[in-house]
Design a protein around this motif. Structure first.
Motif, PDB file in Angstrom:
ATOM      1  N   TRP A   1       0.986  -1.156   0.036  1.00 37.26           N
ATOM      2  CA  TRP A   1      -0.012  -0.076   0.094  1.00 37.26           C
ATOM      3  C   TRP A   1       0.668   1.325   0.083  1.00 37.26           C
ATOM      4  CZ3 TRP A   1      -3.489   1.915   4.628  1.00 37.26           C
ATOM      5  CH2 TRP A   1      -4.591   2.756   4.155  1.00 37.26           C
ATOM      6  N   LEU A   2       1.950   1.100   1.002  1.00 35.09           N
ATOM      7  CA  LEU A   2       2.889   2.371   1.061  1.00 35.09           C
ATOM      8  C   LEU A   2       3.554   2.837  -0.633  1.00 35.09           C
ATOM      9  CD1 LEU A   2       3.742   4.954   2.509  1.00 35.09           C
ATOM     10  CD2 LEU A   2       5.424   3.252   3.900  1.00 35.09           C
ATOM     11  N   LYS A   3       3.964   1.595  -0.763  1.00 31.75           N
ATOM     12  CA  LYS A   3       4.655   1.499  -2.316  1.00 31.75           C
ATOM     13  C   LYS A   3       3.791   2.218  -3.421  1.00 31.75           C
ATOM     14  CE  LYS A   3       7.871  -2.353  -2.401  1.00 31.75           C
ATOM     15  NZ  LYS A   3       8.189  -3.588  -3.321  1.00 31.75           N
ATOM     16  N   SER A   4       2.524   1.945  -3.204  1.00 37.14           N
ATOM     17  CA  SER A   4       1.586   2.466  -4.274  1.00 37.14           C
ATOM     18  C   SER A   4       1.469   4.223  -4.150  1.00 37.14           C
ATOM     19  CB  SER A   4       0.540   1.881  -4.568  1.00 37.14           C
ATOM     20  OG  SER A   4      -0.292   1.849  -3.208  1.00 37.14           O
ATOM     21  N   LEU A   5       1.140   4.340  -2.709  1.00 38.69           N
ATOM     22  CA  LEU A   5       1.002   5.834  -2.521  1.00 38.69           C
ATOM     23  C   LEU A   5       2.242   6.720  -2.708  1.00 38.69           C
ATOM     24  CD1 LEU A   5      -0.663   5.358   1.005  1.00 38.69           C
ATOM     25  CD2 LEU A   5      -1.774   6.357  -0.896  1.00 38.69           C
ATOM     26  N   LEU A   6       3.383   6.069  -2.400  1.00 37.66           N
ATOM     27  CA  LEU A   6       4.638   6.833  -2.690  1.00 37.66           C
ATOM     28  C   LEU A   6       4.846   6.874  -4.311  1.00 37.66           C
ATOM     29  CD1 LEU A   6       7.290   8.113  -1.650  1.00 37.66           C
ATOM     30  CD2 LEU A   6       8.390   5.812  -1.803  1.00 37.66           C
ATOM     31  N   PHE A   7       4.612   6.027  -5.142  1.00 41.66           N
ATOM     32  CA  PHE A   7       4.879   6.030  -6.412  1.00 41.66           C
ATOM     33  C   PHE A   7       3.860   6.971  -6.942  1.00 41.66           C
ATOM     34  CE2 PHE A   7       4.002   4.872 -10.874  1.00 41.66           C
ATOM     35  CZ  PHE A   7       5.201   4.746 -11.344  1.00 41.66           C
ATOM     36  N   ALA A   8       2.460   7.078  -6.601  1.00 41.68           N
ATOM     37  CA  ALA A   8       1.429   7.859  -7.144  1.00 41.68           C
ATOM     38  C   ALA A   8       1.662   9.378  -6.564  1.00 41.68           C
ATOM     39  CB  ALA A   8       0.174   7.712  -6.464  1.00 41.68           C
ATOM     40  N   ILE A   9       2.267   9.373  -5.616  1.00 40.12           N
ATOM     41  CA  ILE A   9       2.782  10.790  -5.197  1.00 40.12           C
ATOM     42  C   ILE A   9       3.968  11.504  -6.048  1.00 40.12           C
ATOM     43  CG2 ILE A   9       3.476  12.321  -3.275  1.00 40.12           C
ATOM     44  CD1 ILE A   9       2.185  10.539  -1.253  1.00 40.12           C
ATOM     45  N   VAL A  10       5.062  10.738  -5.973  1.00 36.39           N
ATOM     46  CA  VAL A  10       6.028  11.190  -6.731  1.00 36.39           C
ATOM     47  C   VAL A  10       6.025  11.562  -8.261  1.00 36.39           C
ATOM     48  CG1 VAL A  10       8.523  10.731  -7.207  1.00 36.39           C
ATOM     49  CG2 VAL A  10       7.580  10.331  -5.067  1.00 36.39           C
ATOM     50  N   ASN A  11       5.084  10.529  -8.865  1.00 37.92           N
ATOM     51  CA  ASN A  11       4.841  10.543 -10.110  1.00 37.92           C
ATOM     52  C   ASN A  11       3.656  11.194 -10.691  1.00 37.92           C
ATOM     53  OD1 ASN A  11       7.371   8.669 -11.551  1.00 37.92           O
ATOM     54  ND2 ASN A  11       6.762   7.624  -9.568  1.00 37.92           N
ATOM     55  N   ARG A  12       3.192  11.971  -9.725  1.00 38.05           N
ATOM     56  CA  ARG A  12       1.734  12.494 -10.466  1.00 38.05           C
ATOM     57  C   ARG A  12       1.764  13.452 -11.202  1.00 38.05           C
ATOM     58  NH1 ARG A  12       2.908  15.018  -5.185  1.00 38.05           N
ATOM     59  NH2 ARG A  12       2.244  17.435  -5.282  1.00 38.05           N
ATOM     60  N   PHE A  13       2.769  14.131 -11.553  1.00 38.87           N
ATOM     61  CA  PHE A  13       3.132  15.061 -12.715  1.00 38.87           C
ATOM     62  C   PHE A  13       3.416  14.457 -14.060  1.00 38.87           C
ATOM     63  CE2 PHE A  13       4.320  17.477  -8.549  1.00 38.87           C
ATOM     64  CZ  PHE A  13       3.144  18.264  -8.519  1.00 38.87           C
TER      65      PHE A  13
END
Length: 286
Positions: A25-37
């Motif tokens: 879950w934390l992996k998906s959240l971190l990836f989504a946050i960092v790559n949202r742009f």
């Protein structure tokens, strides 16, 4: 090999955890946050790739050879920020992680939920590693006793958690300590905290446009486990992709253990955490 050869960059972001405490879950959240742009929400790589294919496991996915975890071809060619995870205890982290400017995000979880989740995960893997005639199902009772007595692949649970907890108090700009239960209870404020910690805070415009809620919905366990990419397929011959998404519920573990097990674990938790300033809710079966 990981301890000897890994060279951290100041921009690296590393998720640390004891197994089955919310890593996926934390992996998906971190990836989504960092790559949202980089990707519109309807084109996120999380829709087509398992989180473990996007955030590499250091001791197995990068340096290990025992299992065929997803791994990068050329570690040094990965663009910054590189996203990794590890289950190694804090005292065993490579010196380059401790001395560099890279940041560590640690996620913890109530031990009752952790032991039950870990039991079913390992049971599923062992069925694939062993031939049917060689497979003998370990009982939850026996598995609990091993966990309770600190006989775990990644070392005793409480020592693992306390090591990272103390480091987060000493180096708050270096290490962010999270609780799975808090993240479930108030995802918005914790996703904002995550973004700020890794240097990617949400703008007022993003907040008004619902970007935080979009990330939470995308990365929810319910959504991830229903994606086709996570419903079938394997990591090597040992791990089904779907086995990383079981229930994800808070308090479910207590209902699968005997009252005696629950009481013993709650007592051990209070004993081990006494004086640390860290606590988990003592979950009952009522």
């Amino acid at each position: 090999m990981f301890q000897r050869h890994f060279h951290a960059r100041d921009t690296d972001l590393i998720i640390a955890s004891h197994p089955k405490t919310g890593t996926t879950w934390l992996k998906s959240l971190l990836f989504a946050i960092v790559n949202r742009f980089k990707h519109p929400k309807n084109e996120s790589p999380l829709l087509k790739h398992h989180p473990h294919e996007l955030v590499y496991r250091l001791e197995q996915g990068v340096y290990g050879e025992a299992f065929e975890y997803p791994r990068p071809q050329h570690l040094n060619e990965l663009p910054s920020p590189r996203l990794f995870n590890t289950h190694i205890a804090y005292i065993s982290l490579p010196e380059s992680i401790l001395s560099s400017g890279c940041r560590v995000l640690y996620i913890s979880r109530n031990p009752l939920d952790t032991v039950v989740s870990l039991y079913y995960f390992i049971l599923d893997a062992m069925k694939k590693i062993l031939h049917e005639e060689d497979f003998i199902k370990t009982s939850l009772k026996d598995f609990f006793e091993d966990f309770y007595n600190g006989r775990n692949t990644n070392g005793p649970f409480f020592e693992h958690v306390i090591g990272y907890w103390k480091a987060s108090l000493e180096y708050p700009d270096k290490l962010l300590f999270l609780k799975y239960e808090d993240l479930k209870k108030d995802p918005v404020s914790h996703v904002k905290k995550l973004a700020e910690f890794v240097g990617e805070p949400f703008s007022p415009q993003e907040e008004s446009e619902g970007v935080i809620q979009d990330i939470i919905q995308l990365c929810s366990i319910k959504n991830l486990k229903e994606l086709e990419v996570n419903k079938s397929g394997v990591f090597s011959k040992h791990y089904d992709k779907k086995s990383y998404f079981r229930k994800g519920e808070v308090g479910d573990g207590a209902h699968q253990l005997t009252p005696n097990m629950v009481e013993r674990m709650n007592n051990l938790m209070q004993e081990k955490l006494e004086g640390t300033g860290l606590s988990f809710e003592c979950i009952s079966q009522s």
